[in-house]
Design an enzyme around this catalytic site. Structure first.
Site, PDB file in Angstrom:
ATOM      1  N   LYS A 259       0.858  -1.181   0.000  1.00  0.00           N
ATOM      2  CA  LYS A 259       0.000   0.000   0.000  1.00  0.00           C
ATOM      3  C   LYS A 259       0.896   1.233   0.000  1.00  0.00           C
ATOM      4  CE  LYS A 259      -4.082  -1.967   2.101  1.00  0.00           C
ATOM      5  NZ  LYS A 259      -4.931  -1.872   0.884  1.00  0.00           N
TER       6      LYS A 259
ATOM      7  N   ARG B  31     -10.035 -11.759   0.564  1.00  0.00           N
ATOM      8  CA  ARG B  31     -10.836 -12.796  -0.106  1.00  0.00           C
ATOM      9  C   ARG B  31     -10.142 -14.155  -0.045  1.00  0.00           C
ATOM     10  NH1 ARG B  31     -10.780  -9.475  -5.685  1.00  0.00           N
ATOM     11  NH2 ARG B  31     -10.739  -7.779  -4.156  1.00  0.00           N
TER      12      ARG B  31
HETATM   13  N1  BES Z   1      -8.373  -4.023   3.232  1.00  0.00           N
HETATM   14  C1  BES Z   1      -8.408  -3.613   1.891  1.00  0.00           C
HETATM   15  C2  BES Z   1      -9.700  -2.894   1.516  1.00  0.00           C
HETATM   16  C3  BES Z   1      -9.883  -1.531   2.101  1.00  0.00           C
HETATM   17  C4  BES Z   1      -9.411  -0.416   1.426  1.00  0.00           C
HETATM   18  C5  BES Z   1     -10.582  -1.365   3.262  1.00  0.00           C
HETATM   19  C6  BES Z   1      -9.629   0.836   1.961  1.00  0.00           C
HETATM   20  C7  BES Z   1     -10.798  -0.108   3.782  1.00  0.00           C
HETATM   21  C8  BES Z   1     -10.324   0.993   3.120  1.00  0.00           C
HETATM   22  C9  BES Z   1      -8.282  -4.813   0.967  1.00  0.00           C
HETATM   23  O1  BES Z   1      -7.530  -5.866   1.441  1.00  0.00           O
HETATM   24  C10 BES Z   1      -7.623  -4.326  -0.265  1.00  0.00           C
HETATM   25  O2  BES Z   1      -6.505  -3.925  -0.192  1.00  0.00           O
HETATM   26  N2  BES Z   1      -8.347  -4.363  -1.383  1.00  0.00           N
HETATM   27  C11 BES Z   1      -7.835  -3.909  -2.621  1.00  0.00           C
HETATM   28  C12 BES Z   1      -8.252  -4.878  -3.687  1.00  0.00           C
HETATM   29  C13 BES Z   1      -7.590  -4.632  -5.005  1.00  0.00           C
HETATM   30  C14 BES Z   1      -6.133  -4.983  -4.932  1.00  0.00           C
HETATM   31  C15 BES Z   1      -8.281  -5.483  -6.037  1.00  0.00           C
HETATM   32  C16 BES Z   1      -8.413  -2.531  -2.889  1.00  0.00           C
HETATM   33  O3  BES Z   1      -9.592  -2.304  -2.568  1.00  0.00           O
HETATM   34  O4  BES Z   1      -7.695  -1.674  -3.373  1.00  0.00           O
HETATM   35 MN    MN Z   2      -5.457  -5.580   1.022  1.00  0.00          MN
END
Ligand code: BES
Ligand code: MN
Ligand code: ZN
Length: 502
Positions: free
Chosen positions: A278, A354
């Site tokens: 991230k 997931r």
């Molecule tokens: N935990 C995150 C989702 C999330 C993002 C929750 C912002 C709360 C606030 C999840 O694990 C994630 O990183 N999802 C990615 C998926 C993508 C790589 C397809 C996302 O949403 O960017």
């Molecule tokens: Mn994630």
């Protein structure tokens, strides 16, 4: 804080209440409303001019406080409710929350709450209104001081009297303590930093519930999960120095079992993104809340273990771990095998939730429940679609979706049903494995839901709740102080208490 009900009398809508702080709700544009008359009787004939002078329009959640010296009540807090036509349960909750904060801040110890409940829609019974008001007071005055070296003084009232409600509403108050303790547990788990709420800490929280209320707890260690072939979950966990903990808590009802349900929560105690790290703007410093789904199901378990609703057996399942970086972490491109034999190409290590849920859902379905509901801070795409006030709801069952939407409304939590559009499943096709874990960016919360659906037994009613936006509130909103909201607990408890239908 003690809550009780006090009926109105024919002489005054305030009955024979006495205390130091009166909190009174007023509708806009109704000069004849009984509570305005009662307020006038208390504060004197100049009241209406005073309200006008201070430009009080009784707009929703508009607050005005009167301090008085040498008389009881020593403070009167007036809160606006807007026009009678638009006044509903949500408006009542927000108004009570706002006014309770004002009353508590001015040092009120014995609060009396008088609201025009007969102006609420007919389906809002006195018991429903009583529960909503009491929850709003308790949950809005919650303050988390665990991580300060010195606690800031946060005054809370000792007694709260709901004026105009009789004993019938008292039954609604009997579940209040359990529900609010569940919400507060969820908030505490989410708000705690990732060096405190670890996978082990989530297992400890489940153990505390099991020991306090006699529920059954199974914690599967890494080797147990290996034996079950949980390659998707363990793949996510393998980059962390902290061992994964797969939590299974069972709450059995006292008498016959009519329904068996599984509540599955995403339990990433920290989500760095893994090698798909991230980066700036993706809120890595907030990813302690990526266990919000597990906090919601454990909070619900806390409440349900105490309330023991008849006829429903509840299974709470959390595949807890961290998503970290190390020499042992998964590479982007790795292929893992889930416990149902499906192979998954991890084309993005940040779509880890997931992967953990895949093995948790397979495990839940093996218990052959009547319904499975999962809660997860799953996608940023859901936040973009629905914002911070509404969680996404996907379901293979119209009846289950309807029951959850209804329970959400009763509990003051909003959901919006989203499509499980089967054609979007093609976005998850992998050239090398059975599927990959990420599809294209458009519709990202939908492909995430479709990914999960692959791990749920066909024809088993299932719902997926994406709470990525609702788990945290920077500014605070309605009954939620700034920070962790405890979102999901009230909906789940309500749904199970209503028989876990759908
Ligand atoms: N935990 C995150 C989702 C999330 C993002 C929750 C912002 C709360 C606030 C999840 O694990 C994630 O990183 N999802 C990615 C998926 C993508 C790589 C397809 C996302 O949403 O960017
Ligand atoms: Mn994630
Ligand atoms: Zn995540």
């Amino acid at each position: 804080m003690q809550f009780r009900c006090l009926p109105a009398t024919s002489a005054t809508p305030l009955g024979d209440w006495s205390g130091d702080t009166l909190v009174l709700g007023l509708l806009a544009g109704d000069d004849g409303q009984p509570l305005l008359g009662a307020l006038e009787a208390l504060l004197g004939a100049g009241l209406r001019q005073r309200l006008e002078q201070r430009a009080f329009k009784a707009k929703p959640a508009e607050v005005l406080a009167f301090e008085r010296v040498g008389v009881e009540p020593a403070a009167v807090v007036v809160v606006g409710l807007g026009e009678a036509e638009g006044f509903n349960l949500d408006g009542l909750r927000s108004a009570v929350a706002k006014a309770a904060r004002t009353a508590a801040a001015s040092g009120g110890r014995h609060l009396g709450l008088a609201f025009p409940l007969t102006s609420l829609p007919a389906e809002t019974t006195p018991a429903i209104a009583a529960a909503a008001m009491a929850e709003a007071v308790r949950l809005s005055l919650y303050a988390d001081q665990r991580f300060r070296s010195e606690a800031e003084p946060k005054p809370r009232p000792d007694t709260v009297t709901l004026i105009g409600l009789d004993d019938a509403a008292d039954t609604a108050l009997s579940r209040l303590g359990a529900v609010c303790a569940g919400v507060e547990l969820a908030r505490e788990l989410v708000a705690a930093p990732p060096n405190v709420v670890t996978p082990q800490a989530l297992a400890d929280a489940a153990l505390a519930i099991a020991e306090a209320y006699g529920a059954e707890l199974k914690v599967l260690e890494r080797s147990d999960c290996q034996a079950l072939g949980m390659g998707a979950y363990l793949g996510v966990a393998q980059g962390s120095d902290l061992p994964p903990k797969f939590i299974h808590l069972t709450i059995r009802p006292e008498g016959d079992i009519q329904r068996r349900v599984a509540l599955v929560g995403k339990g990433l105690t920290f989500d760095s993104g893994g090698y798909n790290l991230k980066t700036g703007g993706s809120q890595i410093e907030m990813m302690k809340y990526d266990m919000g789904g597990s906090a919601a199901v454990l909070g619900a378990a806390r409440a349900l273990a105490e309330l023991r609703p008849a006829g429903v057996e509840v299974h709470v399942i959390v595949a807890a771990c961290e998503n970290m970086i190390s020499g042992g972490a998964v590479h982007p491109g790795d292929i893992v095998t889930a416990s149902n034999g499906k192979t998954i190409e991890i084309n993005n290590t940040d779509a880890e939730g997931r992967l953990t849920l895949a093995d948790a859902l397979i495990y839940a379905c093996k218990l052959e429940p009547d319904a499975v509901v999962d809660l997860a801070t799953l996608t940023g795409a859901c936040v973009i679609a629905l914002g911070e006030e509404i969680a996404g709801l996907w379901s293979t069952s119209d009846a289950l979706a309807a029951a959850l939407l209804q329970s959400g409304q009763m509990g003051g939590e909003s959901f919006w049903r989203m499509p499980l559009r089967a054609s979007y499943r093609s976005g998850l096709k992998s050239p090398v494995a059975d599927m990959k874990n990420t599809g294209p960016r458009p519709g990202g919360s939908i492909t995430a839901a479709l990914f999960l659906q692959d791990f749920v037994t066909k024809d088993l009613p299932w719902a997926h709740l994406d709470i990525a936006g609702t788990v945290w509130s920077d500014k605070g909103r309605g009954m939620d102080p700034a920070g962790a909201t405890g979102f999901g607990v009230r909906t789940l408890v309500q749904w199970v208490q209503a028989g876990a239908t759908g």
